[in-house]
Design an enzyme around this catalytic site. Structure first.
Site, mmCIF file in Angstrom:
data_model
loop_
_atom_site.group_PDB
_atom_site.id
_atom_site.type_symbol
_atom_site.label_atom_id
_atom_site.label_comp_id
_atom_site.label_asym_id
_atom_site.label_seq_id
_atom_site.Cartn_x
_atom_site.Cartn_y
_atom_site.Cartn_z
ATOM 1 N N ARG A 15 27.109 1.679 -23.953
ATOM 2 C CA ARG A 15 28.454 1.222 -23.556
ATOM 3 C C ARG A 15 28.533 1.103 -22.036
ATOM 4 O O ARG A 15 27.933 1.904 -21.315
ATOM 5 C CB ARG A 15 29.520 2.218 -24.033
ATOM 6 C CG ARG A 15 29.763 2.155 -25.520
ATOM 7 C CD ARG A 15 30.683 3.281 -25.988
ATOM 8 N NE ARG A 15 29.984 4.206 -26.869
ATOM 9 C CZ ARG A 15 30.443 5.400 -27.246
ATOM 10 N NH1 ARG A 15 31.615 5.824 -26.839
ATOM 11 N NH2 ARG A 15 29.716 6.174 -28.035
ATOM 12 N N GLU A 59 30.709 21.021 -30.891
ATOM 13 C CA GLU A 59 31.965 20.564 -31.498
ATOM 14 C C GLU A 59 32.119 21.116 -32.910
ATOM 15 O O GLU A 59 33.226 21.416 -33.350
ATOM 16 C CB GLU A 59 31.981 19.035 -31.582
ATOM 17 C CG GLU A 59 32.160 18.355 -30.235
ATOM 18 C CD GLU A 59 30.989 17.459 -29.881
ATOM 19 O OE1 GLU A 59 29.830 17.885 -30.097
ATOM 20 O OE2 GLU A 59 31.216 16.352 -29.380
ATOM 21 N N LEU A 61 27.520 14.546 -21.605
ATOM 22 C CA LEU A 61 26.635 13.397 -21.416
ATOM 23 C C LEU A 61 25.665 13.283 -22.579
ATOM 24 O O LEU A 61 24.614 13.922 -22.600
ATOM 25 C CB LEU A 61 25.864 13.557 -20.091
ATOM 26 C CG LEU A 61 26.705 13.885 -18.842
ATOM 27 C CD1 LEU A 61 25.811 14.182 -17.650
ATOM 28 C CD2 LEU A 61 27.667 12.753 -18.530
ATOM 29 N N ASN A 67 24.850 10.208 -26.041
ATOM 30 C CA ASN A 67 24.845 8.753 -26.178
ATOM 31 C C ASN A 67 26.185 8.192 -25.738
ATOM 32 O O ASN A 67 26.265 7.164 -25.077
ATOM 33 C CB ASN A 67 24.531 8.357 -27.626
ATOM 34 C CG ASN A 67 23.056 8.533 -27.915
ATOM 35 O OD1 ASN A 67 22.218 8.066 -27.148
ATOM 36 N ND2 ASN A 67 22.732 9.218 -28.997
ATOM 37 N N ASN A 108 30.864 15.528 -39.854
ATOM 38 C CA ASN A 108 30.999 14.660 -38.683
ATOM 39 C C ASN A 108 30.381 13.314 -39.080
ATOM 40 O O ASN A 108 29.167 13.148 -39.058
ATOM 41 C CB ASN A 108 30.244 15.303 -37.511
ATOM 42 C CG ASN A 108 30.368 14.503 -36.230
ATOM 43 O OD1 ASN A 108 30.929 13.406 -36.217
ATOM 44 N ND2 ASN A 108 29.836 15.038 -35.149
ATOM 45 N N ILE A 165 21.975 14.767 -22.646
ATOM 46 C CA ILE A 165 21.468 14.544 -21.285
ATOM 47 C C ILE A 165 21.836 15.725 -20.387
ATOM 48 O O ILE A 165 20.986 16.265 -19.663
ATOM 49 C CB ILE A 165 22.031 13.220 -20.714
ATOM 50 C CG1 ILE A 165 21.594 12.029 -21.572
ATOM 51 C CG2 ILE A 165 21.612 13.039 -19.261
ATOM 52 C CD1 ILE A 165 22.249 10.697 -21.196
ATOM 53 N N HIS A 214 36.078 13.145 -26.827
ATOM 54 C CA HIS A 214 35.193 14.316 -26.688
ATOM 55 C C HIS A 214 35.999 15.615 -26.543
ATOM 56 O O HIS A 214 35.515 16.605 -26.000
ATOM 57 C CB HIS A 214 34.256 14.181 -25.465
ATOM 58 C CG HIS A 214 33.132 13.212 -25.668
ATOM 59 N ND1 HIS A 214 32.705 12.372 -24.673
ATOM 60 C CD2 HIS A 214 32.357 12.946 -26.752
ATOM 61 C CE1 HIS A 214 31.708 11.623 -25.137
ATOM 62 N NE2 HIS A 214 31.486 11.949 -26.388
ATOM 63 N N GLU A 272 22.425 18.773 -21.117
ATOM 64 C CA GLU A 272 21.738 20.025 -21.472
ATOM 65 C C GLU A 272 20.249 19.988 -21.163
ATOM 66 O O GLU A 272 19.621 21.032 -21.007
ATOM 67 C CB GLU A 272 21.899 20.286 -22.980
ATOM 68 C CG GLU A 272 23.304 20.627 -23.385
ATOM 69 C CD GLU A 272 23.537 20.392 -24.882
ATOM 70 O OE1 GLU A 272 22.595 20.550 -25.676
ATOM 71 O OE2 GLU A 272 24.672 20.048 -25.238
ATOM 72 N N ARG A 324 35.614 15.968 -38.243
ATOM 73 C CA ARG A 324 35.810 15.447 -36.887
ATOM 74 C C ARG A 324 36.448 14.071 -37.019
ATOM 75 O O ARG A 324 35.891 13.180 -37.655
ATOM 76 C CB ARG A 324 34.472 15.343 -36.181
ATOM 77 C CG ARG A 324 34.630 14.839 -34.784
ATOM 78 C CD ARG A 324 33.317 14.772 -34.088
ATOM 79 N NE ARG A 324 33.520 14.330 -32.728
ATOM 80 C CZ ARG A 324 32.528 14.065 -31.908
ATOM 81 N NH1 ARG A 324 31.293 14.206 -32.298
ATOM 82 N NH2 ARG A 324 32.783 13.663 -30.684
#
Ligand code: ADP
Length: 397
Positions: free
Chosen positions: A241, A382, A209, A211, A11, A329, A181, A331, A93
């Site tokens: 962002r 992922e 949720l 970065n 990744n 976030i 995602h 989790e 990925r």
């Protein structure tokens, strides 16, 4: 897949390369690691085994390291630490597959050339995703490489979820909503029915949720709508962002504030979101620990926008049976989950405050037993999804 066979997952982002190794028929995680700080400062490599023991570490103090140098090191490291493991596939990925690449596929020079044509659709991410594929192709050409696309899970969305209200000749150029995602949502869709069989055919909104942050509406495990669109800057406010923005703002920035494309891009991708609103940090942990009212404002704005998107995605599904939190976030932030669920009471969400506060480490239900909408925490994975896909593709080849 024999006991000593392994799949390696790569990744690669703009300044880091993360890798994981999965072994044996059950794809057990046997090693994971990363190289961080590529191109700037002191690059740092660390690898850990399944029990979290450090099995390799290195710093590059004599100058910056690039993707190619990083991959060369990783391939050497893998070869000396494989311990009798045979690499049957390397899964990557890849953020964008465009309209055409709607499933995981074997990568070769011709496919790479095709994917490079998609770079204008994801200029900040795609070149970094593809660089390691070229490196492995050059250094270990016999190892099958499989590309797994973050857009692929969303390819089957209804047409109206994918189209902007733009003239068709613009839409035909590929200017449409793709969603991202996807590998995270696909993983959630794969494990949720095991956790609660009734959810196999349910209407689920999942919030990834981290970065980067987005939400996805799924019906019976299929993507129906997502908050990210043409690029990964749409939808929710994120670490840095801005998320959804009236396009008129971009015109204003350029016409009235004389900002050029590079300045607007930097503003939207690197200086906005939690960081921009708080003026303190892009990191949710830092903001939650801060007494500064601007930190509170940034968190409140994120919670508000998650609530608005939840209503919109529930409308796309015609109702809501489950809400899933994932990503760093989702989790870990007890407070954010509580705030989102409180705002979503109108949809029938009833959080179990104790289960939420227990901050479970694995897949867990955190809603009351009689909540109309089940609320789950599902740690993002992922990498495992990519390993499963890579294995399927090589076994089918
Ligand atoms: P990425 O999208 O880069 O993979 P992660 O999924 O790791 O990112 O999420 C990073 C975010 O998760 C950061 O905002 C971080 O502050 C937040 N986070 C991690 N642990 C906690 C925690 N215990 N409480 C609140 N937020 C957390």
């Amino acid at each position: 897949m024999l006991a000593n066979d392994s799949v390696i997952v790569i990744n690669a982002g703009s300044s880091s390369i993360k890798f994981s190794m999965y072994s044996g028929p059950a794809l057990d995680l046997t090693m994971r690691g990363k190289i961080e700080n590529l191109y700037s400062g002191v690059a740092h490599f660390i690898a850990q085994d399944a029990g979290d023991s450090v099995v390799g570490e290195r710093h590059w103090r004599d100058g910056p390291l690039d993707h190619e140098g990083g991959m060369r090191f990783l391939i050497d490291f893998a070869q000396t630490h494989l311990d009798g493991h045979r690499v049957v596939a390397v899964g990557h990925r890849i953020v964008h597959g465009g309209v055409k690449h709607s499933r995981p596929q074997l990568l070769n020079a011709a496919v790479l050339d095709e994917l490079e044509k998609l770079i204008p659709l994801a200029p900040l991410h795609l070149p970094h995703n593809l660089a390691p594929v070229r490196s492995v192709l050059a250094m270990a050409p016999h190892v099958p490489q499989i590309g797994c696309f973050d857009t692929a899970f969303h390819v089957g969305q209804p047409a109206e979820a994918q189209e902007f209200a733009l003239p068709s000749h613009i839409t035909d150029l590929g200017v449409r909503r793709y969603g991202f995602h996807g590998l995270s949502y696909e993983y959630i869709a794969s494990v949720l029915p095991q956790a609660e069989p009734g959810l196999a055919h349910a209407r689920v909104v999942a919030a990834h949720l981290g970065n980067g942050a987005s939400m996805c509406a799924m019906d019976a495990g299929r993507s129906m709508a997502s908050t990210m669109g043409f690029t990964a800057v749409d939808g929710l406010p994120m670490g840095t962002r801005c998320g959804a923005l009236d396009p008129g703002v971009v015109l204003y920035l350029m016409q009235e504030l004389d900002m050029d494309v590079a300045a607007v891009q930097k503003l939207m991708y690197q200086q906005s979101g939690l960081l921009g609103v708080s003026g303190i940090s892009s990191d949710m942990r830092t903001l939650e620990q801060s007494d500064d009212p601007r930190a509170r404002t940034a968190i409140d704005l994120m919670v508000y926008r998650i609530g608005r998107e939840l209503g919109s995605l529930a409308a796309a599904l015609g109702g809501l049976d489950a809400l899933v939190f994932s990503g760093g976030i989702g989790e870990n932030s007890v407070a954010l989950r509580a705030a989102v669920c409180q705002d979503a009471a109108w949809l029938g969400v009833q959080l179990d405050a104790d289960a939420n506060a227990a901050n479970p480490r694995g897949i867990a239900r955190i809603s009351k037993a009689d909540s109309k909408v089940a609320v789950w925490v599902v740690p993002a994975n992922e990498e495992l999804m990519i390993a499963r896909h890579a294995l399927e593709v090589v076994e089918a080849a």
